[in-house]
Motif scaffolding. Sequence first.
Motif, short mmCIF file in Angstrom:
data_model
loop_
_atom_site.label_atom_id
_atom_site.label_comp_id
_atom_site.label_asym_id
_atom_site.label_seq_id
_atom_site.Cartn_x
_atom_site.Cartn_y
_atom_site.Cartn_z
N MET A 155 0.79 -1.05 -0.02
CA MET A 155 -0.05 -0.02 0.05
C MET A 155 0.94 1.23 -0.08
SD MET A 155 -3.23 -1.01 2.54
CE MET A 155 -1.98 -0.94 4.22
N GLU A 156 0.42 2.19 -0.49
CA GLU A 156 1.13 3.70 -0.58
C GLU A 156 0.02 4.68 -0.56
OE1 GLU A 156 1.96 3.97 -5.33
OE2 GLU A 156 3.50 2.90 -4.04
N PRO A 157 0.46 6.03 -0.15
CA PRO A 157 -0.40 7.08 -0.24
C PRO A 157 -0.58 7.59 -1.77
CG PRO A 157 1.92 7.91 0.38
CD PRO A 157 1.74 6.11 0.25
N TYR A 158 -1.77 7.95 -1.92
CA TYR A 158 -2.07 8.73 -3.42
C TYR A 158 -2.62 10.13 -3.01
CZ TYR A 158 -2.12 4.33 -5.58
OH TYR A 158 -1.93 3.03 -6.41
N TYR A 159 -1.93 10.88 -3.67
CA TYR A 159 -1.70 12.43 -3.73
C TYR A 159 -3.10 13.00 -4.79
CZ TYR A 159 2.03 11.99 -0.58
OH TYR A 159 2.69 11.28 0.29
N ILE A 160 -4.17 13.46 -4.52
CA ILE A 160 -4.87 13.71 -5.63
C ILE A 160 -4.77 15.41 -5.80
CG2 ILE A 160 -7.40 14.04 -6.27
CD1 ILE A 160 -6.30 11.17 -5.82
N LEU A 161 -4.02 15.70 -6.97
CA LEU A 161 -3.67 17.24 -7.11
C LEU A 161 -4.62 17.70 -8.05
CD1 LEU A 161 0.08 16.63 -7.64
CD2 LEU A 161 -1.08 17.34 -5.56
N SER A 162 -5.36 16.97 -8.87
CA SER A 162 -6.23 17.80 -9.88
C SER A 162 -7.64 18.00 -9.28
CB SER A 162 -6.38 16.84 -10.91
OG SER A 162 -4.93 16.73 -11.56
N SER A 163 -8.34 18.94 -9.80
CA SER A 163 -9.83 19.20 -9.54
C SER A 163 -10.75 18.33 -10.26
CB SER A 163 -10.19 20.61 -9.67
OG SER A 163 -9.38 21.46 -8.94
N GLY A 164 -11.86 18.05 -9.53
CA GLY A 164 -12.80 17.12 -10.36
C GLY A 164 -13.63 16.32 -9.46
N THR A 165 -13.73 15.07 -9.43
CA THR A 165 -14.82 14.23 -8.81
C THR A 165 -13.98 13.06 -8.17
OG1 THR A 165 -16.73 14.98 -10.06
CG2 THR A 165 -17.04 13.15 -8.61
N ILE A 166 -14.25 12.62 -7.13
CA ILE A 166 -13.89 11.31 -6.62
C ILE A 166 -15.04 10.49 -6.08
CG2 ILE A 166 -12.31 9.88 -5.03
CD1 ILE A 166 -10.97 12.56 -4.24
N ARG A 167 -15.19 9.18 -6.67
CA ARG A 167 -16.41 8.46 -6.17
C ARG A 167 -15.97 6.97 -6.19
NH1 ARG A 167 -18.96 6.29 -10.88
NH2 ARG A 167 -18.25 7.25 -12.85
N ARG A 168 -16.91 6.31 -5.55
CA ARG A 168 -16.61 4.74 -5.54
C ARG A 168 -16.86 4.17 -6.98
NH1 ARG A 168 -19.25 0.12 -1.53
NH2 ARG A 168 -18.42 -1.70 -2.32
N ASN A 169 -16.30 3.26 -7.53
CA ASN A 169 -16.91 2.57 -8.72
C ASN A 169 -16.29 1.02 -8.42
OD1 ASN A 169 -17.35 1.88 -11.36
ND2 ASN A 169 -15.23 2.00 -11.90
N GLU A 170 -17.34 0.19 -8.00
CA GLU A 170 -17.40 -1.08 -7.44
C GLU A 170 -16.23 -1.05 -6.24
OE1 GLU A 170 -16.40 -3.37 -10.99
OE2 GLU A 170 -18.60 -3.44 -11.65
N ASN A 171 -15.34 -1.67 -6.31
CA ASN A 171 -14.21 -2.00 -5.48
C ASN A 171 -13.07 -1.12 -5.65
OD1 ASN A 171 -13.74 -2.88 -2.92
ND2 ASN A 171 -12.36 -4.33 -3.52
N THR A 172 -13.14 0.04 -6.43
CA THR A 172 -11.92 0.97 -6.79
C THR A 172 -12.53 2.29 -6.33
OG1 THR A 172 -12.78 1.14 -8.93
CG2 THR A 172 -11.43 -0.62 -8.48
N ILE A 173 -11.46 3.31 -6.33
CA ILE A 173 -11.49 4.75 -6.45
C ILE A 173 -11.43 5.20 -7.59
CG2 ILE A 173 -10.63 6.90 -5.37
CD1 ILE A 173 -9.69 5.18 -2.80
N LEU A 174 -12.42 6.00 -8.03
CA LEU A 174 -12.31 6.45 -9.39
C LEU A 174 -12.28 8.03 -9.26
CD1 LEU A 174 -12.71 6.39 -12.67
CD2 LEU A 174 -15.19 6.64 -12.21
N VAL A 175 -11.16 8.50 -9.90
CA VAL A 175 -11.04 10.00 -10.05
C VAL A 175 -11.09 10.61 -11.43
CG1 VAL A 175 -9.04 11.73 -9.61
CG2 VAL A 175 -9.16 9.65 -8.19
N GLU A 176 -12.23 11.34 -11.44
CA GLU A 176 -12.32 11.87 -12.72
C GLU A 176 -12.03 13.20 -12.71
OE1 GLU A 176 -16.09 11.81 -16.09
OE2 GLU A 176 -16.33 11.08 -13.91
N LYS A 177 -11.22 13.83 -13.42
CA LYS A 177 -10.84 15.26 -13.70
C LYS A 177 -11.76 15.98 -14.39
CE LYS A 177 -5.76 13.75 -13.54
NZ LYS A 177 -4.38 13.84 -14.27
#
Length: 325
Positions: A1-23
């Motif tokens: 495991m490692e940290p994730y840095y979200i730098l962009s603007s947009g939306t974060i949501r659940r997608n089944e068993n994953t994190i979906l980052v949409e810019k």
Amino acid sequence: MEPYYILSSGTIRRNENTILVEKEDGAKKVIPIENVDALHVFGQVTMNKEFLVFLAKAGKPMHVYNYYGFYSGSFLPKDGNTSGELLVRQVEHYLNPEKRLFLAFSFVEGAIFHACRNLREYPGTEPFIAEIEKELDKARSARTIADLMGCEGRAKEAYYQAFQCFLREDFPFEKREKHPPSNPVNALLSFGNSLLYATILSECYRTSLNPTISYLHEPRERRFSLCLDIAEIFKPLIVDSLIFRLINTGILCPEDFARDFEGCYLNDQGRKKFLQAFEEKLKTTIKHRRLKRKVSYRTILRLECYKLIRHFLGDELYVPFKAWW
């Protein structure tokens, strides 16, 4: 495991068993939840309750930073490692003046050790080291937390004054200023310390420590002050040494910073450079003298939490971490 840095603007949501980052531009990134240690959110993002429930169920903390990159707060899932006995012992060590002073001095001692260690790498810093060590001697005889913090404050002042001996001329630095940072070096110190604070909070969360009960810093509402205590030991070792390298090797330049009425701060380009270097630093491994195996800086932070737990439970006297290499 490692940290994730979200730098962009947009939306974060659940997608089944994953994190979906949409810019905002429509680009998407999928992050498997099992690969996440913690989320660090810098961009202007939106999320819903379903996503927070998803994080909570997976036991993943999320740390949020403001527009300037400074720590604002955290989302911590429901405690999974709570210990009533440890909580009682932590409070006992806070309420007992002698026990509290012992721990507070330990944090100061570790901080000063690493500050002097940093300065010894550079010529011309000997007078500042002597001044810092003088304050450490005074701290040994301090009878109150206020006296101890006074010694620490004067030692830090001498430490910061030494920066002018070795930092590049296009990064002038005279004194520490936080609210707001007045120049690039102050901006780097504030940004790096925020990252370290959040990283230590993530490690505390994975142990049974209560991060709101502290000993050098006063426990207050709306802050995890034990993380501030532990961070004192590691700020010179991890953050400051990283800043010196990034400046003196030219990786960071004045163009990586922006200014406005709120002061000076890293721009997007500078922030990416620092985050990459910070994560590389935390992944760096050293041969642990006691464990007889290689451990990362991130693991060392968690081991420090466990050392405190053993101290609170009476198993082993706490000794602050001191780099031996």
